[in-house]
Design an enzyme around this catalytic site. Structure first.
Site, mmCIF file in Angstrom:
data_model
loop_
_atom_site.group_PDB
_atom_site.id
_atom_site.type_symbol
_atom_site.label_atom_id
_atom_site.label_comp_id
_atom_site.label_asym_id
_atom_site.label_seq_id
_atom_site.Cartn_x
_atom_site.Cartn_y
_atom_site.Cartn_z
ATOM 1 N N ASP A 281 0.621 -1.072 0.087
ATOM 2 C CA ASP A 281 -0.011 0.140 -0.098
ATOM 3 C C ASP A 281 0.788 1.222 0.156
ATOM 4 O O ASP A 281 1.882 1.294 0.153
ATOM 5 C CB ASP A 281 -0.811 0.019 1.156
ATOM 6 C CG ASP A 281 -2.096 -1.040 1.263
ATOM 7 O OD1 ASP A 281 -2.212 -1.378 0.089
ATOM 8 O OD2 ASP A 281 -2.670 -1.517 2.359
ATOM 9 N N TYR B 221 6.572 -10.331 6.126
ATOM 10 C CA TYR B 221 6.508 -8.838 6.639
ATOM 11 C C TYR B 221 6.949 -8.651 7.971
ATOM 12 O O TYR B 221 6.830 -9.389 8.880
ATOM 13 C CB TYR B 221 5.062 -8.457 6.545
ATOM 14 C CG TYR B 221 4.562 -8.247 4.983
ATOM 15 C CD1 TYR B 221 4.543 -6.938 4.263
ATOM 16 C CD2 TYR B 221 4.060 -9.304 4.098
ATOM 17 C CE1 TYR B 221 4.118 -6.790 3.249
ATOM 18 C CE2 TYR B 221 3.603 -9.177 3.081
ATOM 19 C CZ TYR B 221 3.225 -7.847 2.609
ATOM 20 O OH TYR B 221 3.183 -7.646 1.117
#
Length: 305
Positions: free
Chosen positions: A66, A130
């Site tokens: 994002d 992540y």
């Protein structure tokens, strides 16, 4: 792409690249009419076009991040065809050439691999990792060293109940329907919400300027690994775990949230902001990164721009 016998100047490459996501709209390209910020893909494709390929170059990115999310190792594949009098790029030359054209951006290509012509960066990926970074005891953004400005989530709390957070993390590990932890998006009807979360690890972290800043700041890192994730799943899971650490949510409530299998069940919780999130690894089988012997031998030892 299928290579013919006289197309030795055409090749498929996998590149790994990193970026600070603050100034970009995300990893993938953005239609020109949607705003001023461009995606990382836009800049990578601009750099590729400067290499003057014969074919229209399009990147296929493995992991969509994002706006404001960073990557230490994202990946993408593309096909590149040169003029008949030009040999294909070697991996090292390709990396240097792309980074030359990216020098004004906060984007760097770290490595390149020539791969077989049916390789796909997204679908061949075996796992993605992540890391979410938290900084504690930060009453104001100015309390952070400059090196941390948009690279962590700064919390007012001086302490978190890490034991409870780890207990809640154990609830999330395994194969589940993660509908409650995905945000609504245009592709929601087309993606299964069932994912297998292999790792959730919570451990102390550190500041990039730890040895040189005037005071110690407690940092924590939350690590998540899965073959793939749903839209904003990591940020939503992080927000829930931090809420547990702050005493705003209990472990049974996290379990109930998971079992609700409803994105609206998350509505009153706070998803973690984008700036603390880093994509750190995209893993492939070693054999996927190796060309068949005959194709490899055909590759010239050097190349020129």
């Amino acid at each position: 792409m299928t290579l013919g016998p006289n197309m030795h100047n055409c090749a498929r490459y996998l590149i790994f690249f990193q970026y600070i996501g603050t100034k970009y709209s995300g990893a993938v390209k953005v239609p020109a009419h949607q705003g001023l910020k461009r995606g990382v893909q836009d800049h990578l494709e601009d750099a590729l076009r400067r290499l003057k390929p014969l074919n229209p170059v399009s990147l296929f990115i493995s992991s969509r991040t994002d706006t404001g999310v960073h990557a230490l190792s994202n990946s993408a594949h593309f096909d590149l065809q040169r003029r008949n009098d030009k040999p294909i790029f070697t991996e090292n030359v390709l990396v240097d050439a792309l980074n030359f054209h990216l020098r004004k951006e906060q984007i760097r290509v770290t490595s390149a691999h020539r791969v077989r012509d049916d390789f796909h960066a997204r679908f061949c990926a075996r796992s993605r990792t992540y890391v979410y970074r938290l900084a504690l005891g930060i009453a104001h953004h100015a309390d952070l060293p400059l090196t941390e400005g948009d690279l962590c989530w700064n919390l007012h709390n001086m302490e978190l109940d890490v034991g409870a957070m780890r207990e809640a993390a154990d609830v999330l590990v395994g194969t589940h329907d993660f509908s409650s932890f995905r945000a609504v998006s245009s592709d929601l009807p087309f993606k299964s919400p069932v994912k297998t979360l292999d790792v959730v690890n919570i451990r102390p972290g550190g500041s990039f300027a730890h040895a040189h800043f005037h005071r110690d700041i407690p940092f924590w890192e939350l690590t998540f690994r899965s073959r793939s994730f749903l839209y904003r799943q990591v940020r939503r899971m992080t927000g829930a775990l931090v809420a547990v650490g702050q005493g705003k949510l209990s472990v049974p409530q996290v379990k109930a949230l998971l079992e609700a299998r409803d994105s609206l069940a998350y509505a009153n919780l706070l998803a973690a902001p984008p700036q603390g999130l880093f994509l750190t690894r995209v893993d492939y089988r070693e054999t996927d990164l190796q060309l068949p012997q005959q194709t490899s031998e055909e590759q010239p030892p050097t190349s020129v721009l």
